[in-house]
Design an enzyme around this catalytic site. Sequence first.
Site, mmCIF file in Angstrom:
data_model
loop_
_atom_site.group_PDB
_atom_site.id
_atom_site.type_symbol
_atom_site.label_atom_id
_atom_site.label_comp_id
_atom_site.label_asym_id
_atom_site.label_seq_id
_atom_site.Cartn_x
_atom_site.Cartn_y
_atom_site.Cartn_z
ATOM 1 N N HIS A 47 -29.015 23.303 15.151
ATOM 2 C CA HIS A 47 -28.455 23.064 16.382
ATOM 3 C C HIS A 47 -29.135 24.106 17.457
ATOM 4 O O HIS A 47 -28.699 25.034 17.552
ATOM 5 C CB HIS A 47 -27.094 23.390 16.503
ATOM 6 C CG HIS A 47 -26.250 22.539 16.039
ATOM 7 N ND1 HIS A 47 -25.636 21.316 16.653
ATOM 8 C CD2 HIS A 47 -25.812 22.161 14.564
ATOM 9 C CE1 HIS A 47 -25.041 20.318 16.062
ATOM 10 N NE2 HIS A 47 -25.186 21.040 14.751
ATOM 11 N N CYS B 85 -28.694 17.314 14.007
ATOM 12 C CA CYS B 85 -27.481 17.391 13.135
ATOM 13 C C CYS B 85 -26.852 15.952 12.917
ATOM 14 O O CYS B 85 -27.693 14.982 12.332
ATOM 15 C CB CYS B 85 -26.691 18.149 13.523
ATOM 16 S SG CYS B 85 -25.687 18.761 12.173
ATOM 17 N N GLU C 100 -29.545 23.892 20.569
ATOM 18 C CA GLU C 100 -29.183 23.804 21.973
ATOM 19 C C GLU C 100 -28.139 24.977 21.919
ATOM 20 O O GLU C 100 -27.625 25.204 23.208
ATOM 21 C CB GLU C 100 -28.437 22.468 22.182
ATOM 22 C CG GLU C 100 -27.075 22.063 21.338
ATOM 23 C CD GLU C 100 -27.327 21.705 19.773
ATOM 24 O OE1 GLU C 100 -28.467 21.799 19.694
ATOM 25 O OE2 GLU C 100 -26.433 21.459 19.292
HETATM 26 N N1 GLN Z 1 -21.451 16.439 9.295
HETATM 27 C C1 GLN Z 1 -21.532 15.816 10.813
HETATM 28 C C2 GLN Z 1 -21.888 14.281 10.519
HETATM 29 O O1 GLN Z 1 -21.735 13.656 9.221
HETATM 30 C C3 GLN Z 1 -22.506 16.312 11.236
HETATM 31 C C4 GLN Z 1 -22.202 17.917 11.636
HETATM 32 C C5 GLN Z 1 -22.801 18.111 13.317
HETATM 33 O O2 GLN Z 1 -23.626 17.313 13.723
HETATM 34 N N2 GLN Z 1 -22.944 19.375 13.392
HETATM 35 O O3 GLN Z 1 -22.207 13.709 11.318
#
Ligand code: GLN
Length: 202
Positions: free
Chosen positions: A181, A84, A183
Amino acid sequence: MMAPVAPRVGVLAVQGDVREHRQALESLGATVVPVRRPGELHGIQGIVIPGGESTVIDKLLRSFELFEPLQEALRAGLPAYGSCAGMILLADRIVDGTADQQTLGGLDITVRRNAFGRQVDSFEQDLRYAGWADPVRAVFIRAPWVERVGERVEVLAEVVSGATAHPVAVRQGALLATSFHPEVTGDHRVHGHFLDLLAEHT
Ligand code: GLN
């Protein structure tokens, strides 16, 4: 025969869901090193960059004087897995980043930040992951998607929306990134894939 030596894997620990990655890696037999200082990069064979908020992680990396040493380590071939926000940090290019947002780079991809978030903040979906018989339960939280991939990038999983398939898991050499994610689901196959890449590249 000697037992195989456990890989030493760093988890970038400046912000985000560090503990869950630590648990996933330890359950697979890795020795985990939380990384907050440049010196902690020495002796690790790979690094995980957790989800969180990429703009905040970027700023903290710079204020902890970790941005450049980590970028150099990646350029020198340190295997890395970014989830992410971690995917955003490993991307060479961002769409919808903040004005001063920088990335560590390494993956020849363009990511769109908060790509799904314009319609819906968070969602889950079962996805096919290249090479696996069983789908992976993908949890997306204000996630990016990959808008363009370079020639050397392998797409491992995609989310289909209308007529378009958006890559959400990619690999280039020993750099792995997912928009989702793993994890948080208890399914540690993505972390296992990363440890396999790390073993191949060490
Ligand atoms: N929207 C977040 C960002 O721009 C990422 C979200 C996340 O890691 N769950 O970093």
